[in-house]
Motif scaffolding. Structure first.
Motif, short mmCIF file in Angstrom:
data_model
loop_
_atom_site.label_atom_id
_atom_site.label_comp_id
_atom_site.label_asym_id
_atom_site.label_seq_id
_atom_site.Cartn_x
_atom_site.Cartn_y
_atom_site.Cartn_z
N SER A 449 0.91 -1.11 0.02
CA SER A 449 -0.26 -0.04 -0.08
C SER A 449 0.80 1.24 0.00
O SER A 449 1.96 1.18 0.41
CB SER A 449 -1.01 -0.10 1.29
N ALA A 450 0.34 2.36 -0.51
CA ALA A 450 1.06 3.55 -0.71
C ALA A 450 0.14 4.72 -0.33
O ALA A 450 -1.04 4.79 -0.49
CB ALA A 450 1.64 3.66 -2.18
N GLU A 451 0.62 5.94 0.23
CA GLU A 451 0.00 6.76 0.64
C GLU A 451 0.51 8.03 0.50
O GLU A 451 1.68 8.20 0.78
CB GLU A 451 -0.44 6.74 2.08
N ILE A 452 0.01 9.21 0.02
CA ILE A 452 0.58 10.44 -0.35
C ILE A 452 -0.39 11.72 0.28
O ILE A 452 -1.35 11.50 0.03
CB ILE A 452 0.87 10.90 -1.90
N ASN A 453 0.14 12.43 1.16
CA ASN A 453 -0.35 13.40 1.92
C ASN A 453 0.16 14.71 1.56
O ASN A 453 1.39 15.03 1.69
CB ASN A 453 -0.53 13.20 3.43
N TYR A 454 -0.57 15.67 1.28
CA TYR A 454 -0.10 17.20 0.76
C TYR A 454 -1.27 17.91 1.98
O TYR A 454 -2.41 17.88 1.98
CB TYR A 454 -0.37 17.53 -0.31
N GLY A 455 -0.41 18.92 2.92
CA GLY A 455 -1.02 19.70 3.41
C GLY A 455 -0.81 21.27 3.37
O GLY A 455 0.47 21.56 3.10
N ASN A 456 -1.54 22.23 3.48
CA ASN A 456 -1.40 23.68 3.41
C ASN A 456 -2.13 24.34 4.40
O ASN A 456 -3.36 24.27 4.63
CB ASN A 456 -1.98 24.41 1.95
N GLN A 457 -1.14 24.88 5.32
CA GLN A 457 -1.74 25.04 6.56
C GLN A 457 -2.32 26.72 6.70
O GLN A 457 -2.79 27.02 7.69
CB GLN A 457 -0.61 25.22 7.59
N ASN A 458 -2.26 27.40 5.53
CA ASN A 458 -2.83 28.61 5.34
C ASN A 458 -3.39 29.10 3.94
O ASN A 458 -2.85 30.06 3.36
CB ASN A 458 -1.70 29.80 5.70
N LEU A 470 -4.00 10.79 -1.09
CA LEU A 470 -4.02 9.79 -2.06
C LEU A 470 -3.67 8.50 -1.53
O LEU A 470 -2.50 8.33 -1.03
CB LEU A 470 -3.48 10.18 -3.37
N ASN A 471 -4.41 7.61 -1.91
CA ASN A 471 -3.98 6.18 -1.10
C ASN A 471 -4.47 4.96 -2.29
O ASN A 471 -5.29 5.28 -2.91
CB ASN A 471 -4.91 5.77 0.13
N GLY A 472 -3.71 3.91 -2.25
CA GLY A 472 -3.61 2.95 -3.13
C GLY A 472 -3.19 1.75 -2.58
O GLY A 472 -2.30 1.77 -1.77
N ALA A 473 -3.67 0.45 -3.01
CA ALA A 473 -3.41 -0.69 -2.44
C ALA A 473 -3.45 -1.88 -3.22
O ALA A 473 -4.45 -1.56 -4.09
CB ALA A 473 -3.96 -1.00 -0.88
N TYR A 474 -2.69 -2.86 -3.24
CA TYR A 474 -2.80 -4.00 -4.04
C TYR A 474 -2.47 -5.23 -3.16
O TYR A 474 -1.29 -5.30 -2.39
CB TYR A 474 -1.75 -4.06 -5.32
N GLU A 475 -3.05 -6.09 -3.27
CA GLU A 475 -3.22 -7.55 -2.41
C GLU A 475 -3.25 -8.69 -3.43
O GLU A 475 -3.92 -8.64 -4.40
CB GLU A 475 -4.28 -7.62 -1.60
N PHE A 476 -2.48 -9.63 -2.96
CA PHE A 476 -2.31 -10.86 -3.68
C PHE A 476 -3.09 -11.88 -2.86
O PHE A 476 -2.75 -12.47 -1.78
CB PHE A 476 -0.91 -11.50 -3.88
N VAL A 477 -4.35 -12.02 -3.06
CA VAL A 477 -5.50 -12.98 -2.64
C VAL A 477 -5.41 -14.16 -2.89
O VAL A 477 -5.75 -14.58 -4.09
CB VAL A 477 -6.91 -12.23 -2.74
N ASP A 478 -5.34 -15.09 -1.93
CA ASP A 478 -5.29 -16.64 -1.86
C ASP A 478 -6.68 -16.89 -2.03
O ASP A 478 -7.64 -16.57 -1.38
CB ASP A 478 -4.42 -17.50 -0.95
N GLU A 479 -7.16 -17.57 -3.14
CA GLU A 479 -8.48 -18.24 -3.34
C GLU A 479 -8.76 -19.53 -2.47
O GLU A 479 -8.03 -20.39 -2.44
CB GLU A 479 -8.79 -18.48 -4.70
#
Length: 844
Positions: A449-458, A470-479
Motif C-alpha cells: 500500500s502507498a499513501e501521499i499526503n499534502y497539506g497547506n496550513q494557510n 491519495l491512497n492505493g493498495a494491491y493485495e495478492f489474495v489466495d482463493e
C-alpha cells in the motif's frame, strides 16, 4: 583443561579453577554438551560460585533427558551465566558500585516516593542495563561500543552527591513544615558494592495558628480574601465583556475564583501550600488590574516564637507603592515578526481592525479580521492576565502561526497607569508533504500500500488548513474453496478536507470563539475497491465542529452531518450466484448497497495533555451517533417508495437507521520512575430500528486483536459463545454490544525497552437473536459466563519517534468451548489458543 566423566557420575564431579577464561566478565560460565554415542559429558573446569548447587540440580535433571534436554540445558546455562554476571567487575579500586538505597522515616506522614526525588544518586535499576554494559570489556571495537551504548554504565558511589542528597532532603523536610527534622545516612560496603540507608527523624510539624492578609488598601484585601463584588459583571471603567474571565451573561467576575484563602488555622506550615496561596492571591489581583502584584512582590511575615510549634503568618506586599490599577492603552500586533532578527523588522503596511493596530512586516500571512477575532485584550479595559494568556493560546493553536509572544509595555502617556499590549506573530511552515509505502498482511494475504499526503496550513491567509490524501493498495489474495473471491485485489482513493479556525454556525460561534480553540472541518472521501468478482465504491461527506478548552483538557466534537454511501455497481455472475445460494444472510448483507446519513457527538476529557507531570493519567471518551432518523421522518410524511423488504429508499438504495453509544476509560498510574500500571474499560451498544433490521457491518462491534482481548485473532472472538465451528468467517464475529476490561503492568528495564504483563477480559454480543450467530444473544443471566479472558507478555520498543509493540497472548477462558471445558490455559492446542501481535503504540 577438560575431564571426561561417565554421564552417570556427573553429580560426583565438580572441579574448581579460578583461572577459567570463559567470559571473564562473569563469575562463572558452564558449557555442557551431550554426546550420546559416547555417553560422556564434557565439563570445563569451573570457578567456585554460589550457583554451584543450582547447576548440580540442573545437571541431574537434564543428564537423563538425552538429546531432548540438550538445548534446554545449554539455554539454561547461558541465561544463568548472563544473570550471574559480576556487576562490580569494572569498578576501579577504592570505589564502590551503588547497589541499593532505602529510606526510613518515623511515620508515614510524608510518602517515601516524595523524598526519593531528592536522592541525587540512584543505583542501576533494573540491573539488566548494567549487565549488558558489562557483557564486553572496554576497547575501541565498534561492536563492543554498540553493546555498551545499549546498556547502562555502573553508578559509582559519590560522597558529594550523598551530602547533596542529605542537604536537599533536610531542606524538603523544613519546606513541609518539619523544622526540627534530622536526616542522616548509614553506609554498608561489601565486595566493591555499597548500600545507602537514609534515616529521617521528622519530629513534630509546625502548624499555622493565625493567618492574615495585609495589603495596602481595602480593595486589594477584599480581592485577596475572595469577597464578592455586587452588581453586574460589566466593567464600568471601560472593561470589555470579551475580557470578562467569568463570561458575559451577568455572572460575577469572581465566580471562578470566589474561594477564600486555602490557609486555615491548623494547616501544616508547608511551603508548597504557602506558594499556592501566594499564587492564588497574585492571580486574583492580576486579573483585576493590579499589573505589578506578582508573586515576587508578595511576601510572608512568619512569627515562630510560639509554643507548641505554632506560626502566626501575615501576607504583605514587599513594595507597597506597587499597588496601582492598570488599564490597557493601545493593542498592537506585529505580523510576520522575525524573532531571530527582530531589530531588522520593518513595517511595510498597517491597518486598524476593531480598534487594534496591526502592522505587517511583509506579506499578510493572516487577514486582519482573523487576527482581531483571536485577541481578548481590548483598549480601555482593565489589565487581566487571563485575557492575555487566552489570547496567546488562541494564536498558538493556529497551524499557520509558528510562534506567538505577548508583552505589556508602559506607553508614552500622561497617565502612568496605561499599558500597551504588543503581540508578535511569526508564520509557520505553510506546506507539508508526507509519503509512505507499506507492506500489508491481512488474514494471511500479502500486499503493498502507498499513501501521499499534502497539506497547506494557510490556504486563504486565515489559517485555513487544506489536506488531501491519495491512497492505493494491491493485495495478492489466495482463493479459498467456495468463497468465489479472486486472486488479486486493488483499491485507490482520494480524501480532501478543509478546516477553518472557527465554528461556522451563527450565535454559537460568538460564544465559543472567545473561550475555546475551535474548528470547522468539511471532508470528502471517495474510495474504489476492485476485485475480479465485484467493484465496491465508498463515498463519504462530513461536516464537523470541534472546540477545546484551556490545555485541551476537554474536547468536544460534533458531526453535524455525516453521509456514507457504499455501492456495488458491478458483481460477476459467479459471485452473485455465490451470494444468492451459498452464503448466509449476514454475509449477503455485507455486500449490499447501503446509505447512512446521521450526526454524532464526541467528548474527550483527559489530564494527559495539560503539560504537567502527573502520577495518574486518565482519559474518558464518550461517543454518541445516530443515523436515518431525519430521513425516516421525512419519508414517513411523504410516503416514499419501499423496496421488496419494506425498507424506504433514497437514490434507489435503502438507508440505515440506528443509535450507537460508547464510553471508554483508560488510566495509567506511575508507581515509580520505571514501572506503572495501566487500566482500560470500554462499553458500547448499538441498536438498529425503523428502516433497518440489522446494523451496517462496518458499524458493528468486533473483539480480539492487539487492542482488544489478546489471545484471539482480530475479529474472531464472539459474539457470546459462538464457536469457530459454527462461524469460520469474520463476517459472523460481529455484535451490537461490546464490553472490554484490560490491565497491564509495565516495567522499563532499559531506556528503550519496556516489558509488560497483561490480562484482558471481554466479549461482544447481539441484541437480536440472529439464526447465523447461535449463542451470540446477550442475556443478563448468562453474559458473565461468556466473558473471554486472555493473558500474556509483551515488549515495547521506544524508538523515540514511535512505540513499537510486540505482544504474545494466550487464552485463559474461552466461552466458545463447551461448558466445563472453557479453562484452556496451558492445555493442549496451546499454539492454536495463542496469538502474536505487532502493533504501533500502547494498546490503551
Amino acid at each position: 583443561m577438560y575431564k571426561i566423566i561417565p554421564r552417570n557420575k556427573v553429580l560426583s564431579v565438580f572441579l574448581f579453577n579460578q583461572n577459567t577464561v570463559f567470559f571473564p566478565h562473569c563469575q562463572f560460565f558452564i558449557a555442557a554438551y551431550f554426546l550420546n554415542h559416547h555417553r560422556i559429558l564434557f565439563i570445563p573446569e569451573l570457578p567456585a560460585c554460589e550457583y554451584g548447587l543450582l547447576f548440580f540440580v540442573l545437571f541431574r535433571i537434564f543428564a537423563v533427558m538425552g538429546r531432548t534436554g540438550t538445548k534446554y540445558l545449554f539455554s539454561g546455562f547461558v541465561l544463568l551465566a548472563f544473570f550471574a554476571c559480576n556487576t562490580a567487575r569494572y569498578i576501579p579500586e577504592g570505589q564502590y558500585l551503588l547497589d541499593k538505597i532505602s529510606i526510613e522515616t518515623d511515620s508515614d506522614a510524608i510518602p517515601k516516593t516524595a523524598l526519593l526525588e531528592f536522592v541525587r544518586q540512584k543505583p542501576n535499576d533494573p540491573k539488566l542495563g548494567l549487565m549488558i554494559y558489562n557483557w564486553v570489556d572496554n576497547d575501541s571495537s565498534w561492536f563492543k561500543k554498540m553493546i555498551r551504548k545499549t546498556g547502562n554504565p555502573p553508578v559509582i558511589f559519590s560522597q558529594s552527591l550523598l551530602n547533596q542528597s542529605l542537604n536537599e532532603m533536610a531542606i524538603e523536610m523544613k519546606n513541609r513544615g518539619y523544622l526540627n527534622a534530622r536526616v542522616h545516612a548509614r553506609l554498608d560496603t561489601a565486595d566493591k558494592k555499597i548500600s545507602v540507608d537514609y534515616h529521617i527523624h521528622e519530629g513534630s510539624p509546625y502548624r499555622i495558628r493565625n493567618y492574615e492578609i495585609s495589603l495596602p488598601n481595602g480593595d486589594m484585601n477584599s480581592l485577596a480574601n475572595g469577597i464578592r463584588r455586587t452588581g453586574n459583571s460589566s466593567d464600568s471603567t471601560g472593561f470589555s465583556r470579551r475580557q470578562n474571565p467569568a463570561g458575559r451573561f451577568g455572572r460575577n467576575i469572581f465566580s471562578r475564583e470566589n474561594r477564600g484563602t486555602i490557609l486555615k488555622p491548623g494547616t501544616i506550615f508547608n511551603m508548597s501550600t504557602l506558594e499556592q496561596e501566594m499564587l492564588r492571591v497574585s492571580n486574583r489581583l492580576r486579573n483585576s488590574g493590579y499589573y505589578l502584584s506578582t508573586v515576587d512582590n508578595l511576601h510572608y511575615l512568619a512569627d515562630t516564637a510560639l509554643q507548641s510549634n505554632g506560626v502566626n503568618l501575615t501576607l504583605i506586599l514587599k513594595d507597597t507603592t506597587l499597588s496601582k490599577v492598570y488599564r490597557i492603552g493601545k493593542v498592537k500586533v506585529f505580523s510576520g515578526f522575525d524573532f531571530v532578527n527582530g531589530e531588522n523588522y520593518v513595517v511595510v503596511d498597517s491597518v486598524t481592525q476593531n480598534g487594534i493596530d496591526i502592522y505587517y512586516g511583509g506579506f499578510r500571512f493572516l487577514r486582519p479580521k482573523v487576527i482581531a477575532d483571536k485577541i481578548l485584550v481590548r483598549s480601555g479595559g482593565l489589565f487581566r492576565e487571563r485575557a492575555a494568556e487566552s489570547t496567546l493560546n488562541l494564536f498558538r493553536a493556529l497551524n499557520s502561526v509558528g510562534r506567538a509572544d505577548l508583552k505589556f509595555k508602559e506607553g508614552n502617556y500622561s497617565d502612568s497607569t496605561l499599558l500597551d499590549c504588543e503581540i508578535y506573530l511569526a508564520p509557520g511552515d505553510t506546506h507539508s508533504n508526507q509519503t509512505s509505502l507499506n507492506g500489508t498482511n491481512k488474514a494471511g494475504d500479502l500486499g503493498i500500500s502507498a499513501e501521499i499526503n499534502y497539506g497547506n496550513q494557510n490556504l486563504f491567509n486565515g489559517s485555513e488548513q487544506f489536506n488531501i490524501r491519495l491512497n492505493g493498495a494491491y493485495e495478492f489474495v489466495d482463493e479459498k474453496e467456495g468463497d468465489a473471491l479472486g486472486h488479486d485485489f486493488y483499491e485507490f482513493g482520494i480524501t480532501p478536507s478543509l478546516t477553518f479556525p472557527a465554528i461556522h454556525l451563527p450565535f454559537i460561534n460568538n460564544y465559543i470563539k472567545d473561550r475555546y480553540n475551535s474548528q470547522t472541518q468539511y471532508g470528502l472521501g471517495f474510495n474504489i475497491q476492485k476485485r475480479p468478482q465485484y467493484t465496491r465504491n465508498f463515498f463519504n461527506f462530513n461536516w464537523q465542529f470541534r472546540w477545546s478548552g484551556r490545555n485541551n483538557i476537554l474536547t468536544h466534537t460534533v458531526n453535524l452531518l455525516n453521509i456514507n454511501y457504499v455501492a456495488m455497481p458491478w458483481k460477476s455472475e459467479r459471485f452473485q450466484d455465490y451470494l444468492d445460494n451459498r452464503v448466509d444472510s449476514l454475509t449477503r448483507y455485507s455486500y449490499e448497497n447501503i446509505f447512512t446519513a446521521g450526526s454524532g457527538y464526541n467528548l474527550i476529557y483527559t489530564n494527559a495533555s495539560s503539560g504537567q507531570f502527573r502520577r495518574r493519567l486518565y482519559t474518558v471518551r464518550f461517543n454518541l451517533e445516530s443515523s436515518g432518523n431525519v430521513l425516516n421522518g421525512i419519508f414517513s410524511l411523504t410516503k416514499a417508495h419501499r423496496d421488496g423488504s419494506g425498507r424506504r429508499e433514497i437514490f434507489g438504495n435503502p438507508f440505515a437507521q440506528y443509535l450507537k453509544g460508547d464510553i471508554d476509560y483508560s488510566e495509567t498510574v506511575r508507581l515509580s520512575g520505571k514501572d506503572g500500571v495501566a487500566f482500560h474499560a470500554a462499553l458500547g451498544t448499538a441498536y438498529s430500528y425503523g428502516n433497518s433490521s440489522i446494523m451496517p457491518f462496518e458499524k458493528r462491534y468486533y473483539a480480539g486483536g492487539p487492542n482488544s482481548v489478546r489471545g484471539w485473532q482480530t475479529r474472531y472472538l464472539g459474539p457470546g459463545s459462538l464457536s469457530r465451528q459454527d462461524a469460520n468467517s469474520m463476517v459472523f464475529h460481529v455484535g451490537d454490544i461490546s464490553f472490554i476490561l484490560s490491565a497491564e503492568y509495565r516495567y522499563k528495564i532499559l531506556n528503550w525497552l519496556e516489558p509488560a504483563l497483561f490480562v484482558d477480559c471481554g466479549n461482544i454480543w447481539t441484541i437480536k437473536d440472529y439464526p447465523n450467530q447461535p449463542g451470540g444473544l446477550f442475556r443478563w443471566n448468562s453474559f458473565y459466563k461468556e466473558l473471554a479472558t486472555g493473558a500474556g507478555i509483551g515488549l515495547r520498543f521506544d524508538l523515540s519517534f514511535l512505540i513499537l509493540r510486540l505482544d504474545a497472548g494466550t487464552r485463559v477462558y474461552d466461552p466458545a468451548k463447551p461448558a466445563g471445558s472453557r479453562y484452556v490455559f496451558l492445555k493442549k492446542n496451546f499454539r492454536n489458543n495463542s496469538a502474536v501481535y505487532v502493533a504501533i503504540g500502547y494498546p490503551f
